[in-house]
Design a protein around this motif. Structure first.
Motif, PDB file in Angstrom:
ATOM      1  N   TYR A 279       0.822  -1.212   0.000  1.00 52.91           N
ATOM      2  CA  TYR A 279       0.000   0.000   0.000  1.00 52.91           C
ATOM      3  C   TYR A 279       0.856   1.261   0.000  1.00 52.91           C
ATOM      4  O   TYR A 279       0.656   2.167  -0.831  1.00 52.91           O
ATOM      5  CB  TYR A 279      -0.931  -0.016   1.208  1.00 52.91           C
ATOM      6  CG  TYR A 279      -1.412   1.348   1.634  1.00 52.91           C
ATOM      7  CD1 TYR A 279      -2.184   2.141   0.774  1.00 52.91           C
ATOM      8  CD2 TYR A 279      -1.099   1.861   2.892  1.00 52.91           C
ATOM      9  CE1 TYR A 279      -2.620   3.399   1.164  1.00 52.91           C
ATOM     10  CE2 TYR A 279      -1.531   3.114   3.284  1.00 52.91           C
ATOM     11  CZ  TYR A 279      -2.285   3.884   2.413  1.00 52.91           C
ATOM     12  OH  TYR A 279      -2.702   5.133   2.803  1.00 52.91           O
ATOM     13  N   SER A 282       2.623   1.785  -3.189  1.00 54.73           N
ATOM     14  CA  SER A 282       1.697   2.173  -4.261  1.00 54.73           C
ATOM     15  C   SER A 282       1.345   3.648  -4.206  1.00 54.73           C
ATOM     16  O   SER A 282       0.966   4.238  -5.226  1.00 54.73           O
ATOM     17  CB  SER A 282       0.414   1.333  -4.187  1.00 54.73           C
ATOM     18  OG  SER A 282      -0.439   1.783  -3.140  1.00 54.73           O
ATOM     19  N   THR A 283       1.458   4.264  -3.036  1.00 54.48           N
ATOM     20  CA  THR A 283       1.119   5.682  -2.877  1.00 54.48           C
ATOM     21  C   THR A 283       2.354   6.569  -2.795  1.00 54.48           C
ATOM     22  O   THR A 283       2.222   7.781  -2.612  1.00 54.48           O
ATOM     23  CB  THR A 283       0.255   5.886  -1.619  1.00 54.48           C
ATOM     24  OG1 THR A 283       0.927   5.339  -0.473  1.00 54.48           O
ATOM     25  CG2 THR A 283      -1.095   5.205  -1.777  1.00 54.48           C
ATOM     26  N   GLN A 285       5.337   6.621  -5.276  1.00 54.11           N
ATOM     27  CA  GLN A 285       5.975   6.059  -6.459  1.00 54.11           C
ATOM     28  C   GLN A 285       7.482   6.287  -6.470  1.00 54.11           C
ATOM     29  O   GLN A 285       8.241   5.437  -6.964  1.00 54.11           O
ATOM     30  CB  GLN A 285       5.340   6.641  -7.725  1.00 54.11           C
ATOM     31  CG  GLN A 285       3.883   6.233  -7.937  1.00 54.11           C
ATOM     32  CD  GLN A 285       3.718   4.756  -8.239  1.00 54.11           C
ATOM     33  OE1 GLN A 285       4.560   4.162  -8.909  1.00 54.11           O
ATOM     34  NE2 GLN A 285       2.641   4.143  -7.745  1.00 54.11           N
ATOM     35  N   GLN A 288       8.935   3.606  -4.357  1.00 50.47           N
ATOM     36  CA  GLN A 288       8.820   2.342  -5.081  1.00 50.47           C
ATOM     37  C   GLN A 288       9.911   2.240  -6.151  1.00 50.47           C
ATOM     38  O   GLN A 288      10.528   1.184  -6.330  1.00 50.47           O
ATOM     39  CB  GLN A 288       7.441   2.221  -5.737  1.00 50.47           C
ATOM     40  CG  GLN A 288       7.209   0.892  -6.434  1.00 50.47           C
ATOM     41  CD  GLN A 288       5.835   0.784  -7.073  1.00 50.47           C
ATOM     42  OE1 GLN A 288       5.609  -0.072  -7.935  1.00 50.47           O
ATOM     43  NE2 GLN A 288       4.901   1.624  -6.687  1.00 50.47           N
ATOM     44  N   ARG A 422       4.506  -2.886 -11.323  1.00 50.61           N
ATOM     45  CA  ARG A 422       4.426  -1.537 -10.777  1.00 50.61           C
ATOM     46  C   ARG A 422       3.080  -1.424 -10.062  1.00 50.61           C
ATOM     47  O   ARG A 422       2.041  -1.790 -10.619  1.00 50.61           O
ATOM     48  CB  ARG A 422       4.538  -0.470 -11.865  1.00 50.61           C
ATOM     49  CG  ARG A 422       4.281   0.948 -11.338  1.00 50.61           C
ATOM     50  CD  ARG A 422       4.557   2.017 -12.364  1.00 50.61           C
ATOM     51  NE  ARG A 422       5.987   2.198 -12.546  1.00 50.61           N
ATOM     52  CZ  ARG A 422       6.775   2.915 -11.733  1.00 50.61           C
ATOM     53  NH1 ARG A 422       6.258   3.499 -10.663  1.00 50.61           N
ATOM     54  NH2 ARG A 422       8.054   3.036 -11.994  1.00 50.61           N
ATOM     55  N   LEU A 423       3.110  -0.916  -8.846  1.00 52.13           N
ATOM     56  CA  LEU A 423       1.922  -0.899  -8.000  1.00 52.13           C
ATOM     57  C   LEU A 423       1.301   0.489  -7.960  1.00 52.13           C
ATOM     58  O   LEU A 423       1.994   1.495  -7.808  1.00 52.13           O
ATOM     59  CB  LEU A 423       2.291  -1.308  -6.562  1.00 52.13           C
ATOM     60  CG  LEU A 423       3.223  -2.499  -6.390  1.00 52.13           C
ATOM     61  CD1 LEU A 423       3.646  -2.626  -4.938  1.00 52.13           C
ATOM     62  CD2 LEU A 423       2.538  -3.763  -6.862  1.00 52.13           C
ATOM     63  N   SER A 424      -0.029   0.535  -8.036  1.00 53.98           N
ATOM     64  CA  SER A 424      -0.775   1.772  -7.844  1.00 53.98           C
ATOM     65  C   SER A 424      -2.001   1.465  -6.996  1.00 53.98           C
ATOM     66  O   SER A 424      -2.614   0.388  -7.139  1.00 53.98           O
ATOM     67  CB  SER A 424      -1.227   2.370  -9.179  1.00 53.98           C
ATOM     68  OG  SER A 424      -0.119   2.659 -10.007  1.00 53.98           O
ATOM     69  N   LEU A 447      -5.396  -2.714  -5.087  1.00 58.97           N
ATOM     70  CA  LEU A 447      -4.293  -2.231  -5.914  1.00 58.97           C
ATOM     71  C   LEU A 447      -4.557  -2.504  -7.391  1.00 58.97           C
ATOM     72  O   LEU A 447      -5.340  -3.386  -7.745  1.00 58.97           O
ATOM     73  CB  LEU A 447      -2.987  -2.914  -5.512  1.00 58.97           C
ATOM     74  CG  LEU A 447      -2.463  -2.714  -4.093  1.00 58.97           C
ATOM     75  CD1 LEU A 447      -1.172  -3.493  -3.894  1.00 58.97           C
ATOM     76  CD2 LEU A 447      -2.262  -1.233  -3.791  1.00 58.97           C
ATOM     77  N   LEU A 449      -2.078  -3.579 -10.484  1.00 59.81           N
ATOM     78  CA  LEU A 449      -0.722  -4.054 -10.775  1.00 59.81           C
ATOM     79  C   LEU A 449      -0.495  -4.050 -12.279  1.00 59.81           C
ATOM     80  O   LEU A 449      -1.275  -4.644 -13.032  1.00 59.81           O
ATOM     81  CB  LEU A 449      -0.512  -5.468 -10.231  1.00 59.81           C
ATOM     82  CG  LEU A 449      -0.182  -5.610  -8.744  1.00 59.81           C
ATOM     83  CD1 LEU A 449      -1.278  -5.074  -7.848  1.00 59.81           C
ATOM     84  CD2 LEU A 449       0.090  -7.065  -8.403  1.00 59.81           C
TER      85      LEU A 449
END
Length: 456
Positions: A279, A282-283, A285, A288, A422-424, A447, A449
Protein backbone atom coordinates in the motif's frame (compact mmCIF):
# COMPACT_ATOMS: atom_id res chain seq x y z
CA UNK A 1 -7.88 -10.45 39.65
CA UNK A 2 -10.57 -8.70 41.71
CA UNK A 3 -8.49 -8.43 44.87
CA UNK A 4 -5.45 -6.74 43.28
CA UNK A 5 -7.69 -4.27 41.49
CA UNK A 6 -9.69 -3.50 44.63
CA UNK A 7 -6.42 -3.09 46.50
CA UNK A 8 -5.26 -0.64 43.87
CA UNK A 9 -8.40 1.44 44.26
CA UNK A 10 -8.14 1.48 48.04
CA UNK A 11 -4.43 2.15 48.29
CA UNK A 12 -4.21 4.86 45.68
CA UNK A 13 -7.07 7.21 46.54
CA UNK A 14 -4.52 9.91 47.30
CA UNK A 15 -2.58 9.04 44.16
CA UNK A 16 -5.43 9.37 41.69
CA UNK A 17 -4.62 12.99 41.00
CA UNK A 18 -0.96 12.20 40.37
CA UNK A 19 -1.64 10.12 37.25
CA UNK A 20 -3.70 12.20 34.82
CA UNK A 21 -6.62 10.70 33.00
CA UNK A 22 -10.27 11.05 31.99
CA UNK A 23 -13.03 11.31 34.56
CA UNK A 24 -16.81 11.07 34.62
CA UNK A 25 -18.66 11.30 31.31
CA UNK A 26 -15.41 11.61 29.39
CA UNK A 27 -14.33 8.20 30.65
CA UNK A 28 -17.62 6.67 29.55
CA UNK A 29 -17.20 8.23 26.12
CA UNK A 30 -13.69 6.86 25.87
CA UNK A 31 -14.82 3.37 26.88
CA UNK A 32 -17.15 3.31 23.90
CA UNK A 33 -14.46 4.79 21.67
CA UNK A 34 -11.89 2.22 22.81
CA UNK A 35 -14.14 -0.59 21.65
CA UNK A 36 -14.68 0.99 18.23
CA UNK A 37 -11.20 2.38 17.60
CA UNK A 38 -8.52 1.84 20.27
CA UNK A 39 -5.79 3.22 17.98
CA UNK A 40 -7.28 6.69 17.63
CA UNK A 41 -8.51 6.70 21.22
CA UNK A 42 -5.14 5.94 22.78
CA UNK A 43 -3.37 8.28 20.36
CA UNK A 44 -5.73 11.14 21.22
CA UNK A 45 -5.49 10.42 24.94
CA UNK A 46 -1.71 10.52 24.75
CA UNK A 47 -1.84 13.91 23.04
CA UNK A 48 -4.15 15.22 25.78
CA UNK A 49 -2.82 13.62 28.97
CA UNK A 50 0.79 12.70 28.26
CA UNK A 51 2.99 9.64 28.66
CA UNK A 52 1.17 7.95 31.55
CA UNK A 53 -2.61 7.90 31.82
CA UNK A 54 -5.03 6.39 34.31
CA UNK A 55 -8.19 4.86 32.82
CA UNK A 56 -10.88 2.90 34.64
CA UNK A 57 -13.61 0.44 33.80
CA UNK A 58 -17.28 1.07 34.68
CA UNK A 59 -16.69 -0.97 37.86
CA UNK A 60 -13.96 1.49 38.86
CA UNK A 61 -11.17 -1.04 38.22
CA UNK A 62 -8.25 0.97 36.81
CA UNK A 63 -5.59 0.36 34.24
CA UNK A 64 -2.63 2.52 33.31
CA UNK A 65 -1.55 3.36 29.77
CA UNK A 66 2.09 4.19 29.07
CA UNK A 67 3.66 5.70 25.96
CA UNK A 68 7.17 6.93 26.72
CA UNK A 69 10.04 4.64 25.59
CA UNK A 70 11.62 4.81 29.07
CA UNK A 71 8.50 3.31 30.61
CA UNK A 72 8.22 0.72 27.86
CA UNK A 73 11.86 -0.25 28.43
CA UNK A 74 11.22 -0.55 32.17
CA UNK A 75 8.42 -3.12 31.88
CA UNK A 76 9.99 -5.01 28.96
CA UNK A 77 13.59 -5.13 30.03
CA UNK A 78 14.90 -3.32 33.11
CA UNK A 79 12.28 -4.75 35.47
CA UNK A 80 10.59 -7.32 33.27
CA UNK A 81 10.47 -9.95 36.02
CA UNK A 82 7.93 -7.80 37.84
CA UNK A 83 5.47 -7.80 34.95
CA UNK A 84 3.32 -10.73 33.87
CA UNK A 85 0.96 -10.85 30.93
CA UNK A 86 -1.97 -10.10 33.19
CA UNK A 87 -5.71 -10.59 33.18
CA UNK A 88 -6.33 -8.28 30.22
CA UNK A 89 -4.63 -10.83 27.95
CA UNK A 90 -6.83 -13.73 29.08
CA UNK A 91 -9.30 -13.58 26.15
CA UNK A 92 -6.49 -14.50 23.76
CA UNK A 93 -5.76 -17.64 25.79
CA UNK A 94 -9.24 -18.82 24.78
CA UNK A 95 -7.92 -18.89 21.24
CA UNK A 96 -4.22 -19.77 21.55
CA UNK A 97 -4.25 -21.72 24.80
CA UNK A 98 -0.96 -21.74 26.66
CA UNK A 99 1.25 -21.11 23.64
CA UNK A 100 4.34 -18.96 23.37
CA UNK A 101 2.34 -15.73 23.05
CA UNK A 102 0.28 -16.32 26.18
CA UNK A 103 2.35 -18.53 28.51
CA UNK A 104 4.55 -17.20 31.30
CA UNK A 105 7.62 -17.89 33.43
CA UNK A 106 8.98 -21.44 33.36
CA UNK A 107 6.42 -22.69 30.86
CA UNK A 108 7.34 -19.92 28.43
CA UNK A 109 11.08 -20.38 29.05
CA UNK A 110 11.05 -24.14 28.37
CA UNK A 111 9.00 -23.76 25.17
CA UNK A 112 11.13 -20.87 23.94
CA UNK A 113 14.35 -22.86 24.30
CA UNK A 114 12.76 -25.86 22.61
CA UNK A 115 11.53 -23.92 19.59
CA UNK A 116 14.28 -21.31 19.15
CA UNK A 117 16.61 -23.40 16.92
CA UNK A 118 13.95 -23.56 14.20
CA UNK A 119 14.02 -19.78 13.83
CA UNK A 120 17.79 -19.45 13.37
CA UNK A 121 19.17 -18.62 9.93
CA UNK A 122 20.62 -22.12 9.49
CA UNK A 123 17.15 -23.66 9.89
CA UNK A 124 15.29 -21.45 7.43
CA UNK A 125 15.94 -23.29 4.16
CA UNK A 126 12.48 -24.88 4.10
CA UNK A 127 10.79 -21.56 4.86
CA UNK A 128 12.77 -19.69 2.19
CA UNK A 129 12.00 -22.38 -0.38
CA UNK A 130 8.30 -22.33 0.50
CA UNK A 131 8.25 -18.53 0.31
CA UNK A 132 9.76 -18.44 -3.18
CA UNK A 133 7.59 -21.26 -4.51
CA UNK A 134 4.30 -19.95 -3.15
CA UNK A 135 5.04 -16.33 -4.09
CA UNK A 136 5.87 -17.31 -7.65
CA UNK A 137 2.50 -19.10 -7.92
CA UNK A 138 0.72 -16.07 -6.49
CA UNK A 139 2.38 -13.65 -8.90
CA UNK A 140 1.34 -15.82 -11.84
CA UNK A 141 -2.23 -15.50 -10.58
CA UNK A 142 -1.85 -11.75 -10.17
CA UNK A 143 -0.52 -11.48 -13.72
CA UNK A 144 -3.91 -12.72 -14.91
CA UNK A 145 -5.52 -9.78 -13.05
CA UNK A 146 -3.06 -7.17 -14.31
CA UNK A 147 -4.38 -3.65 -14.99
CA UNK A 148 -7.55 -4.24 -12.96
CA UNK A 149 -8.17 -3.22 -9.35
CA UNK A 150 -8.41 -6.00 -6.78
CA UNK A 151 -7.88 -6.45 -3.04
CA UNK A 152 -4.60 -8.25 -2.34
CA UNK A 153 -5.24 -9.04 1.33
CA UNK A 154 -6.93 -12.43 1.13
CA UNK A 155 -4.35 -13.69 -1.35
CA UNK A 156 -1.56 -12.58 0.99
CA UNK A 157 -3.22 -14.27 3.96
CA UNK A 158 -3.44 -17.52 2.01
CA UNK A 159 0.17 -17.09 0.86
CA UNK A 160 1.62 -16.67 4.36
CA UNK A 161 -0.62 -19.44 5.70
CA UNK A 162 0.82 -21.87 3.15
CA UNK A 163 4.37 -20.72 3.91
CA UNK A 164 3.97 -21.37 7.64
CA UNK A 165 2.24 -24.70 7.09
CA UNK A 166 4.92 -25.91 4.70
CA UNK A 167 8.03 -24.19 6.04
CA UNK A 168 7.58 -24.83 9.76
CA UNK A 169 5.29 -27.84 9.94
CA UNK A 170 5.61 -29.70 6.63
CA UNK A 171 1.83 -29.64 6.29
CA UNK A 172 -0.48 -29.37 3.29
CA UNK A 173 -4.16 -29.04 4.16
CA UNK A 174 -5.36 -29.34 0.58
CA UNK A 175 -9.09 -28.58 0.39
CA UNK A 176 -9.10 -27.88 4.12
CA UNK A 177 -6.86 -24.84 3.72
CA UNK A 178 -9.50 -22.16 3.11
CA UNK A 179 -11.84 -23.36 5.90
CA UNK A 180 -8.94 -23.45 8.40
CA UNK A 181 -7.82 -19.96 7.38
CA UNK A 182 -11.36 -18.67 7.75
CA UNK A 183 -11.68 -20.27 11.19
CA UNK A 184 -8.41 -18.69 12.33
CA UNK A 185 -9.63 -15.28 11.20
CA UNK A 186 -13.03 -15.73 12.86
CA UNK A 187 -11.43 -16.77 16.14
CA UNK A 188 -9.05 -13.82 16.06
CA UNK A 189 -11.92 -11.39 15.47
CA UNK A 190 -13.94 -12.83 18.35
CA UNK A 191 -11.20 -12.73 21.00
CA UNK A 192 -10.11 -9.25 19.87
CA UNK A 193 -13.64 -7.96 20.42
CA UNK A 194 -13.78 -9.65 23.82
CA UNK A 195 -10.50 -8.10 24.92
CA UNK A 196 -11.68 -4.57 24.07
CA UNK A 197 -14.98 -4.91 25.92
CA UNK A 198 -14.81 -2.99 29.20
CA UNK A 199 -18.33 -3.84 30.33
CA UNK A 200 -20.34 -7.06 30.58
CA UNK A 201 -23.10 -7.95 28.15
CA UNK A 202 -26.03 -10.31 28.80
CA UNK A 203 -25.20 -13.87 27.75
CA UNK A 204 -28.11 -13.90 25.30
CA UNK A 205 -26.51 -11.03 23.36
CA UNK A 206 -23.23 -12.86 22.81
CA UNK A 207 -24.56 -16.43 22.63
CA UNK A 208 -24.44 -16.74 18.84
CA UNK A 209 -20.92 -15.29 18.59
CA UNK A 210 -19.67 -17.53 21.41
CA UNK A 211 -21.19 -20.59 19.77
CA UNK A 212 -19.54 -19.73 16.45
CA UNK A 213 -16.20 -19.21 18.19
CA UNK A 214 -16.50 -22.57 19.94
CA UNK A 215 -17.29 -24.27 16.61
CA UNK A 216 -14.29 -22.61 14.95
CA UNK A 217 -11.98 -23.74 17.75
CA UNK A 218 -13.30 -27.31 17.56
CA UNK A 219 -12.69 -27.35 13.82
CA UNK A 220 -9.14 -26.01 14.23
CA UNK A 221 -8.44 -28.53 16.97
CA UNK A 222 -9.57 -31.30 14.64
CA UNK A 223 -7.22 -30.07 11.89
CA UNK A 224 -4.29 -29.99 14.29
CA UNK A 225 -5.09 -33.40 15.77
CA UNK A 226 -5.33 -34.98 12.33
CA UNK A 227 -2.01 -33.45 11.25
CA UNK A 228 -0.21 -34.63 14.37
CA UNK A 229 -1.66 -38.13 14.17
CA UNK A 230 -0.67 -38.36 10.50
CA UNK A 231 2.90 -37.32 11.27
CA UNK A 232 3.19 -39.84 14.10
CA UNK A 233 1.80 -42.61 11.91
CA UNK A 234 4.21 -41.77 9.08
CA UNK A 235 7.15 -42.08 11.43
CA UNK A 236 9.16 -39.65 9.29
CA UNK A 237 11.86 -37.50 10.82
CA UNK A 238 11.67 -34.29 8.83
CA UNK A 239 13.45 -32.28 11.47
CA UNK A 240 10.85 -29.49 11.37
CA UNK A 241 9.10 -27.74 14.24
CA UNK A 242 6.23 -30.21 14.32
CA UNK A 243 8.67 -33.10 14.76
CA UNK A 244 10.38 -31.22 17.61
CA UNK A 245 7.11 -30.57 19.42
CA UNK A 246 5.99 -34.20 19.08
CA UNK A 247 9.37 -35.60 20.12
CA UNK A 248 9.44 -33.41 23.24
CA UNK A 249 6.50 -35.49 24.55
CA UNK A 250 4.76 -32.42 25.97
CA UNK A 251 1.30 -33.80 25.29
CA UNK A 252 -1.25 -33.16 22.53
CA UNK A 253 -2.62 -29.99 24.13
CA UNK A 254 0.80 -28.32 24.15
CA UNK A 255 1.41 -29.28 20.52
CA UNK A 256 -1.99 -27.86 19.64
CA UNK A 257 -1.37 -24.57 21.47
CA UNK A 258 2.05 -23.98 19.94
CA UNK A 259 0.97 -24.99 16.45
CA UNK A 260 -2.01 -22.62 16.50
CA UNK A 261 0.14 -19.87 18.01
CA UNK A 262 2.69 -20.16 15.22
CA UNK A 263 0.01 -20.40 12.55
CA UNK A 264 -1.48 -17.18 13.83
CA UNK A 265 1.73 -15.28 14.54
CA UNK A 266 3.55 -16.39 11.40
CA UNK A 267 0.62 -15.96 9.07
CA UNK A 268 -1.58 -13.01 10.02
CA UNK A 269 1.12 -10.57 11.11
CA UNK A 270 3.33 -11.15 8.06
CA UNK A 271 0.40 -10.93 5.64
CA UNK A 272 -0.65 -7.59 7.10
CA UNK A 273 2.91 -6.25 7.00
CA UNK A 274 3.21 -7.20 3.32
CA UNK A 275 -0.16 -5.60 2.57
CA UNK A 276 0.73 -2.33 4.30
CA UNK A 277 4.12 -2.29 2.53
CA UNK A 278 2.52 -2.70 -0.89
CA UNK A 279 0.00 0.00 0.00
CA UNK A 280 2.65 2.54 0.98
CA UNK A 281 4.77 1.74 -2.06
CA UNK A 282 1.70 2.17 -4.26
CA UNK A 283 1.12 5.68 -2.88
CA UNK A 284 4.79 6.73 -2.92
CA UNK A 285 5.97 6.06 -6.46
CA UNK A 286 9.37 7.67 -5.89
CA UNK A 287 10.12 5.27 -3.04
CA UNK A 288 8.82 2.34 -5.08
CA UNK A 289 11.23 3.35 -7.86
CA UNK A 290 14.14 3.44 -5.38
CA UNK A 291 13.29 -0.06 -4.18
CA UNK A 292 13.06 -1.32 -7.76
CA UNK A 293 16.43 0.25 -8.63
CA UNK A 294 18.08 -1.36 -5.61
CA UNK A 295 16.65 -4.76 -6.53
CA UNK A 296 18.22 -4.47 -10.00
CA UNK A 297 21.51 -5.66 -8.54
CA UNK A 298 19.92 -9.11 -8.10
CA UNK A 299 19.53 -9.54 -11.84
CA UNK A 300 15.89 -10.53 -11.59
CA UNK A 301 16.23 -13.36 -9.10
CA UNK A 302 14.44 -13.20 -5.74
CA UNK A 303 16.60 -12.23 -2.77
CA UNK A 304 17.97 -14.90 -0.49
CA UNK A 305 19.00 -14.50 3.15
CA UNK A 306 22.57 -13.73 2.04
CA UNK A 307 21.36 -10.81 -0.10
CA UNK A 308 19.61 -8.90 2.63
CA UNK A 309 22.63 -6.92 3.78
CA UNK A 310 23.01 -5.65 0.20
CA UNK A 311 19.47 -4.20 0.20
CA UNK A 312 19.64 -1.47 2.87
CA UNK A 313 16.95 0.77 1.40
CA UNK A 314 14.46 -2.09 1.15
CA UNK A 315 14.97 -2.70 4.85
CA UNK A 316 14.56 0.97 5.69
CA UNK A 317 11.21 0.75 3.92
CA UNK A 318 10.15 -2.27 5.99
CA UNK A 319 11.20 -0.64 9.26
CA UNK A 320 9.26 2.51 8.42
CA UNK A 321 6.19 0.48 7.41
CA UNK A 322 6.31 -1.32 10.76
CA UNK A 323 6.73 2.00 12.54
CA UNK A 324 3.52 3.31 11.02
CA UNK A 325 1.68 -0.02 11.03
CA UNK A 326 3.31 -2.26 13.66
CA UNK A 327 2.01 -5.83 13.30
CA UNK A 328 1.57 -5.99 17.08
CA UNK A 329 -0.06 -2.62 17.76
CA UNK A 330 -0.11 -2.95 21.57
CA UNK A 331 0.03 -5.25 24.55
CA UNK A 332 -0.62 -5.65 28.25
CA UNK A 333 1.33 -6.39 31.41
CA UNK A 334 0.40 -6.57 35.08
CA UNK A 335 2.60 -5.51 37.99
CA UNK A 336 3.38 -8.40 40.32
CA UNK A 337 4.85 -6.17 43.05
CA UNK A 338 4.77 -2.47 43.80
CA UNK A 339 6.82 -0.39 41.39
CA UNK A 340 7.21 3.14 40.04
CA UNK A 341 6.85 4.52 36.52
CA UNK A 342 7.55 8.09 35.53
CA UNK A 343 7.64 9.12 39.18
CA UNK A 344 4.21 7.60 39.87
CA UNK A 345 3.58 4.66 42.22
CA UNK A 346 2.38 1.49 40.51
CA UNK A 347 0.90 -0.88 43.12
CA UNK A 348 0.95 -4.64 42.67
CA UNK A 349 -1.94 -5.86 40.55
CA UNK A 350 -2.04 -2.80 38.32
CA UNK A 351 -2.76 -3.66 34.67
CA UNK A 352 -0.64 -1.69 32.21
CA UNK A 353 -1.30 -1.17 28.51
CA UNK A 354 1.37 -0.07 26.03
CA UNK A 355 1.03 0.57 22.31
CA UNK A 356 3.65 0.39 19.60
CA UNK A 357 1.23 2.34 17.41
CA UNK A 358 1.29 5.28 19.84
CA UNK A 359 4.96 5.16 20.89
CA UNK A 360 6.00 4.92 17.23
CA UNK A 361 4.33 8.31 16.78
CA UNK A 362 5.73 9.96 19.90
CA UNK A 363 6.54 13.55 18.83
CA UNK A 364 9.69 13.64 20.97
CA UNK A 365 11.24 10.91 18.83
CA UNK A 366 9.34 11.04 15.54
CA UNK A 367 8.91 14.47 13.89
CA UNK A 368 6.14 14.51 11.28
CA UNK A 369 5.20 11.14 12.71
CA UNK A 370 2.48 10.30 10.18
CA UNK A 371 4.76 10.84 7.20
CA UNK A 372 6.19 7.78 5.41
CA UNK A 373 9.92 8.45 5.47
CA UNK A 374 12.25 5.41 5.23
CA UNK A 375 15.28 7.67 5.75
CA UNK A 376 14.47 7.63 9.47
CA UNK A 377 16.14 4.22 9.57
CA UNK A 378 19.63 4.89 8.35
CA UNK A 379 22.19 3.24 10.60
CA UNK A 380 23.23 6.52 12.21
CA UNK A 381 19.66 7.68 12.81
CA UNK A 382 18.69 4.37 14.42
CA UNK A 383 21.71 4.38 16.73
CA UNK A 384 20.88 7.89 17.94
CA UNK A 385 17.32 7.00 18.89
CA UNK A 386 15.99 5.54 22.14
CA UNK A 387 15.99 1.75 21.89
CA UNK A 388 12.29 1.53 22.77
CA UNK A 389 11.08 4.39 20.60
CA UNK A 390 10.72 1.60 18.04
CA UNK A 391 9.79 -1.94 19.08
CA UNK A 392 7.56 -3.62 16.49
CA UNK A 393 8.67 -7.08 17.63
CA UNK A 394 8.52 -6.31 21.35
CA UNK A 395 11.63 -6.33 23.47
CA UNK A 396 13.54 -7.87 26.33
CA UNK A 397 13.36 -11.64 26.85
CA UNK A 398 10.00 -11.74 25.03
CA UNK A 399 11.39 -10.33 21.78
CA UNK A 400 9.48 -12.07 18.98
CA UNK A 401 11.04 -15.46 18.27
CA UNK A 402 10.19 -15.17 14.57
CA UNK A 403 11.59 -11.68 13.93
CA UNK A 404 14.40 -12.72 11.58
CA UNK A 405 12.27 -15.25 9.74
CA UNK A 406 9.52 -12.67 9.24
CA UNK A 407 11.96 -10.15 7.78
CA UNK A 408 13.33 -12.73 5.32
CA UNK A 409 9.80 -13.65 4.23
CA UNK A 410 8.75 -10.02 3.97
CA UNK A 411 11.86 -9.17 1.93
CA UNK A 412 11.37 -12.07 -0.44
CA UNK A 413 7.69 -11.48 -1.14
CA UNK A 414 7.87 -7.70 -1.54
CA UNK A 415 10.99 -7.92 -3.70
CA UNK A 416 9.39 -10.47 -6.03
CA UNK A 417 6.25 -8.32 -6.35
CA UNK A 418 8.15 -5.11 -7.12
CA UNK A 419 10.46 -6.90 -9.56
CA UNK A 420 7.46 -8.03 -11.58
CA UNK A 421 4.84 -5.27 -11.17
CA UNK A 422 4.43 -1.54 -10.78
CA UNK A 423 1.92 -0.90 -8.00
CA UNK A 424 -0.77 1.77 -7.84
CA UNK A 425 -3.58 2.23 -5.34
CA UNK A 426 -7.01 1.70 -6.89
CA UNK A 427 -8.64 5.05 -7.77
CA UNK A 428 -10.70 6.45 -4.91
CA UNK A 429 -9.53 3.82 -2.45
CA UNK A 430 -8.49 4.54 1.14
CA UNK A 431 -6.63 2.18 3.43
CA UNK A 432 -7.00 2.40 7.19
CA UNK A 433 -5.67 0.19 9.99
CA UNK A 434 -7.89 -1.83 12.29
CA UNK A 435 -6.81 -3.13 15.68
CA UNK A 436 -7.43 -6.81 16.27
CA UNK A 437 -4.85 -8.85 18.16
CA UNK A 438 -2.71 -7.64 15.24
CA UNK A 439 -3.00 -4.55 13.07
CA UNK A 440 -4.81 -5.28 9.80
CA UNK A 441 -6.12 -3.20 6.88
CA UNK A 442 -9.73 -2.48 7.83
CA UNK A 443 -11.22 -2.76 4.35
CA UNK A 444 -8.44 -4.43 2.43
CA UNK A 445 -5.77 -2.99 0.13
CA UNK A 446 -7.15 -2.57 -3.42
CA UNK A 447 -4.29 -2.23 -5.91
CA UNK A 448 -3.76 -2.04 -9.64
CA UNK A 449 -0.72 -4.05 -10.78
CA UNK A 450 0.92 -3.32 -14.10
CA UNK A 451 3.58 -5.71 -15.42
CA UNK A 452 7.04 -4.21 -15.75
CA UNK A 453 8.24 -4.46 -19.31
CA UNK A 454 11.86 -3.80 -18.56
CA UNK A 455 14.06 -6.22 -16.70
CA UNK A 456 14.61 -5.22 -13.06
Amino acid sequence: MTEPRDSFRMSTVADRSTIPGPRGLEMWRLLLSLRRDPLTTYLGSHAKYGDIIRFHEPTGAPWVFIAHPDMVAHIHQRNHRNYGRGSLSQPFALFLGDGLLTSERETWSVRRRLMAPHFRADHQDDSVKATRTETSRLLDLWASRADTAFDVCHDLERLTFRIVLSGLFGMDLGAGEDPALRQLTNALTFVSAESFRMYPLPAVVTARRRARFAADIRALDAVVTTAVERRIAEGHDRGDLLDTLIAADLGPRVVRDELLTMLHAGQHTVASSIAFTLYLLSTHQDIQDQVHAELARLGGRPPGPDDLSALPFLHQVFYEVMRLYPPAWGGVREALDDDELGGHPIPAGTPLVFSQYVTHRHPEFWPEANKFEPGRFTEDASKARHRYAYFPFGGGPHLCIGQDMALVELSTVVAMVVQRFRLSLAPGATVKPKALLDLVPANGVPLVLRPRREKP
